[in-house]
Scaffold this motif. Structure first.
Motif, PDB file in Angstrom:
ATOM      1  N   ASP A  70       1.109  -1.106   0.287  1.00 17.69           N
ATOM      2  CA  ASP A  70       0.017   0.191   0.100  1.00 17.69           C
ATOM      3  C   ASP A  70       0.945   1.291   0.040  1.00 17.69           C
ATOM      4  O   ASP A  70       0.269   2.183  -0.723  1.00 17.69           O
ATOM      5  CB  ASP A  70      -0.651  -0.126   1.288  1.00 17.69           C
ATOM      6  CG  ASP A  70      -1.810  -0.867   1.632  1.00 17.69           C
ATOM      7  OD1 ASP A  70      -2.369  -1.592  -0.119  1.00 17.69           O
ATOM      8  OD2 ASP A  70      -3.205  -1.532   2.522  1.00 17.69           O
ATOM      9  N   TRP A  71       1.692   0.966   1.326  1.00 20.31           N
ATOM     10  CA  TRP A  71       2.523   2.337   0.780  1.00 20.31           C
ATOM     11  C   TRP A  71       3.596   2.682  -0.720  1.00 20.31           C
ATOM     12  O   TRP A  71       3.468   3.723  -0.418  1.00 20.31           O
ATOM     13  CB  TRP A  71       3.977   2.508   2.491  1.00 20.31           C
ATOM     14  CG  TRP A  71       4.495   3.652   2.952  1.00 20.31           C
ATOM     15  CD1 TRP A  71       5.823   4.150   2.156  1.00 20.31           C
ATOM     16  CD2 TRP A  71       3.489   4.536   3.324  1.00 20.31           C
ATOM     17  NE1 TRP A  71       5.221   5.471   2.522  1.00 20.31           N
ATOM     18  CE2 TRP A  71       3.876   5.595   3.812  1.00 20.31           C
ATOM     19  CE3 TRP A  71       1.784   4.751   3.679  1.00 20.31           C
ATOM     20  CZ2 TRP A  71       3.699   6.933   4.327  1.00 20.31           C
ATOM     21  CZ3 TRP A  71       1.698   5.769   4.681  1.00 20.31           C
ATOM     22  CH2 TRP A  71       2.694   7.085   4.286  1.00 20.31           C
ATOM     23  N   LEU A  72       4.289   1.564  -1.114  1.00 21.00           N
ATOM     24  CA  LEU A  72       4.240   1.535  -2.089  1.00 21.00           C
ATOM     25  C   LEU A  72       3.564   2.171  -3.557  1.00 21.00           C
ATOM     26  O   LEU A  72       4.251   2.870  -4.268  1.00 21.00           O
ATOM     27  CB  LEU A  72       5.401   0.689  -2.573  1.00 21.00           C
ATOM     28  CG  LEU A  72       6.289   0.094  -3.755  1.00 21.00           C
ATOM     29  CD1 LEU A  72       7.219   1.196  -4.256  1.00 21.00           C
ATOM     30  CD2 LEU A  72       6.837  -1.034  -4.378  1.00 21.00           C
ATOM     31  N   ASN A  91      -3.055  11.508   4.011  1.00 21.23           N
ATOM     32  CA  ASN A  91      -4.032  12.710   2.993  1.00 21.23           C
ATOM     33  C   ASN A  91      -4.881  13.248   4.448  1.00 21.23           C
ATOM     34  O   ASN A  91      -4.898  14.556   4.225  1.00 21.23           O
ATOM     35  CB  ASN A  91      -5.054  11.820   2.371  1.00 21.23           C
ATOM     36  CG  ASN A  91      -3.886  11.768   1.146  1.00 21.23           C
ATOM     37  OD1 ASN A  91      -2.736  11.195   1.295  1.00 21.23           O
ATOM     38  ND2 ASN A  91      -4.637  11.646  -0.022  1.00 21.23           N
ATOM     39  N   VAL A  92      -5.551  12.240   5.575  1.00 19.11           N
ATOM     40  CA  VAL A  92      -6.177  13.316   6.354  1.00 19.11           C
ATOM     41  C   VAL A  92      -5.855  13.503   8.426  1.00 19.11           C
ATOM     42  O   VAL A  92      -5.508  14.993   8.544  1.00 19.11           O
ATOM     43  CB  VAL A  92      -7.918  12.120   7.218  1.00 19.11           C
ATOM     44  CG1 VAL A  92      -8.586  12.967   8.007  1.00 19.11           C
ATOM     45  CG2 VAL A  92      -7.945  11.905   5.955  1.00 19.11           C
ATOM     46  N   PHE A  93      -4.874  13.179   8.432  1.00 18.61           N
ATOM     47  CA  PHE A  93      -3.836  12.744   9.512  1.00 18.61           C
ATOM     48  C   PHE A  93      -2.148  13.392   9.708  1.00 18.61           C
ATOM     49  O   PHE A  93      -1.397  13.105  10.537  1.00 18.61           O
ATOM     50  CB  PHE A  93      -4.158  11.683  10.505  1.00 18.61           C
ATOM     51  CG  PHE A  93      -5.894  11.843  11.298  1.00 18.61           C
ATOM     52  CD1 PHE A  93      -5.818  12.602  11.211  1.00 18.61           C
ATOM     53  CD2 PHE A  93      -5.937  10.501  10.540  1.00 18.61           C
ATOM     54  CE1 PHE A  93      -7.658  12.176  12.552  1.00 18.61           C
ATOM     55  CE2 PHE A  93      -7.462  10.258  10.716  1.00 18.61           C
ATOM     56  CZ  PHE A  93      -7.754  11.755  12.079  1.00 18.61           C
ATOM     57  N   GLY A  94      -1.643  13.273   7.926  1.00 18.92           N
ATOM     58  CA  GLY A  94      -0.288  14.103   8.007  1.00 18.92           C
ATOM     59  C   GLY A  94       0.584  12.952   8.241  1.00 18.92           C
ATOM     60  O   GLY A  94       1.871  13.164   9.290  1.00 18.92           O
ATOM     61  N   ARG A  95      -0.301  11.338   8.845  1.00 23.07           N
ATOM     62  CA  ARG A  95       0.895  10.641   9.126  1.00 23.07           C
ATOM     63  C   ARG A  95       1.888   9.591   8.229  1.00 23.07           C
ATOM     64  O   ARG A  95       1.611   9.686   7.371  1.00 23.07           O
ATOM     65  CB  ARG A  95       0.006   9.211   9.779  1.00 23.07           C
ATOM     66  CG  ARG A  95      -0.263  10.512  11.195  1.00 23.07           C
ATOM     67  CD  ARG A  95       0.348  10.808  11.914  1.00 23.07           C
ATOM     68  NE  ARG A  95       0.007  11.609  13.428  1.00 23.07           N
ATOM     69  CZ  ARG A  95      -0.219  11.563  14.773  1.00 23.07           C
ATOM     70  NH1 ARG A  95       0.780  10.928  15.110  1.00 23.07           N
ATOM     71  NH2 ARG A  95      -0.992  12.511  15.235  1.00 23.07           N
ATOM     72  N   ASN A  96       2.847   9.254   8.899  1.00 26.22           N
ATOM     73  CA  ASN A  96       4.110   8.752   7.846  1.00 26.22           C
ATOM     74  C   ASN A  96       3.496   7.386   7.934  1.00 26.22           C
ATOM     75  O   ASN A  96       2.800   6.657   8.587  1.00 26.22           O
ATOM     76  CB  ASN A  96       5.270   8.858   8.433  1.00 26.22           C
ATOM     77  CG  ASN A  96       6.043   9.897   7.869  1.00 26.22           C
ATOM     78  OD1 ASN A  96       5.365  11.137   6.831  1.00 26.22           O
ATOM     79  ND2 ASN A  96       6.738  10.583   9.016  1.00 26.22           N
TER      80      ASN A  96
END
Length: 409
Positions: free
Chosen positions: A32-34, A246-251
């Motif tokens: 998913d992250w890729l 996109n909502v909480f700006g997390r990595n």
């Protein structure tokens, strides 16, 4: 709670699954992250990847049910699990060498989906052969505990490794982890399996399985619920990464924590199901209640204003969804003739997973147009409505039977 582990064959299977499933969840999080990295954070691209991974379910799962009834399930699983591990090696090699592109991920999602579509009904119907009908409900619940323990550990490890060494090495680790389940299957004693008599080889076996299911209104209600919840309610694969980023700006580690919190809930739900399994067959009422509560809790989670509250809300969501899935799975397997179990489970897995391409695309579109929260919000509404309709149908059917009995009596 753990009585199914008295069976030697099941101990080999469960221990192999601990390793393999952890690697699988590490790969899912990394994949998913890729996709988000290669697509510039596009929710639609993530929806396409999820859809490609589940499209083969529409094409192959019913036929896989016939394979489950006709062939040695253990040997089939050794082949499918080996192929799934090879997919991890290929994607990891492309990523580590720096040549991976988005279309590579799409192709491998589809290939992995093909092997998964064959694997799922064979694996599900193999459980009863390892433990026997009396322990099936307990084994299904323990499988869910195993699955969700890996769901906790895998994404958490993956989030750390993605940050430290990159997604490619995570895929390679998953390839290695597949050795665990293949070894467990190979070490089993075939003579100790509780095998049903194989149906005679004849034409029309797939149609016979569909006719059998069509004549069972109770199975139809379970499968209709599984379709709506699997398609629209359980859309976490294509939404949690988007919400985290996109909502909480997390990595990546923030996304991994969300998946882990959901898994804490599903692990708890599976443990409760394992404890309930000694009280007789699963009841339809519990399955319907689990579906309805899941819908309500998913709507509530979608409305949480902060990352911390959203993460905490995923725990009860996980408990509710596991209550539904374990009771639905056990109900289907215990309600059918042994010679039909593979084909009926193929149909069940088709309706439960086959809507994922539609759900993945719909979730990606809703997140792109209206915002990342909307797929979860509308998925909860759809699950609640489906549960209420199921209650109404069964109540009408019960009332009709009573009226017919009074008329004849």
């Amino acid at each position: 709670m753990f009585r199914s582990l008295r069976e030697r064959n099941y101990r080999f299977y469960a221990s192999g699954q601990v390793v393999s499933l952890t690697g699988t969840w590490m790969q899912r999080a990394a994949q998913d992250w890729l996709v988000l990295e290669l697509s510039g954070g596009s929710p639609a691209a993530l929806g396409v990847a999820v859809s490609l991974q589940f499209i083969p379910t529409l094409l192959l799962t019913l036929w896989a049910g016939v394979v489950a009834d006709r062939f040695d399930k253990r040997r089939v699983l050794i082949g499918t699990q080996s192929a799934l591990g090879a997919c991890g090696f290929v994607l990891g090699s492309l990523d580590v060498t720096g040549v991976v592109q988005l279309w590579h991920v799409y192709v491998l999602c589809f290939v992995l989906g093909c092997f998964s579509a064959v694997d799922a009904p064979v694996r599900q119907s193999f459980v009863v052969e390892m433990v026997g009908p009396a322990q099936l409900t307990n084994a299904v619940a323990l499988n869910s505990m195993n699955f969700n323990l890996a769901r906790i550990v895998g994404p958490a490890i993956s989030g750390v490794l993605i940050t430290a060494i990159g997604t490619g090495w995570v895929f390679l680790i998953n390839g290695v982890s597949s050795v665990g389940v293949v070894a467990g299957l190979a070490l089993m004693d075939p003579a100790a399996l509780h095998r049903a008599k194989l149906p005679p080889k004849e034409r029309g076996q797939l149609r016979a399985g569909l006719r059998y299911a069509r004549g069972r209104p109770d199975l139809i209600v379970v499968m209709a619920l599984a379709f709506f919840i699997g398609t629209f309610g359980m859309n976490f694969e294509s939404t949690l990464a988007v919400i985290a980023r996109n909502v909480f700006g997390r990595n990546a580690d923030g996304y991994g924590l969300l998946v882990t919190m959901l898994a804490v809930g599903t692990l708890t739900g599976a443990a409760l199901a394992a404890r309930r399994s000694g009280r007789g067959r699963p009841r339809m009422r519990l399955m319907l209640l689990g579906a309805a509560v899941f819908g309500v809790l998913e709507v509530a989670a979608a409305l949480m204003p902060t990352y911390e509250l959203f993460a905490a809300a995923l725990i009860p969501v996980g408990v509710a969804i596991m209550t539904f899935t374990t009771s639905a799975n056990s109900t289907v397997q215990l309600a059918v003739e042994p010679t039909m179990r593979g084909r009926v489970m193929g149909l069940y897995m088709l309706v439960f997973l086959g809507g994922k391409p539609l759900g993945g695309l719909a979730s990606g579109w809703l997140a792109e147009v209206f915002g990342p929260r909307w797929p979860i919000l509308l998925g909860g509404v759809a699950s609640l409505v489906a549960a209420l309709v199921g209650v109404a149908v069964l109540a009408w059917r019960r009332k009709s039977r009573v009226a017919e009995a009074d008329r004849l009596g």
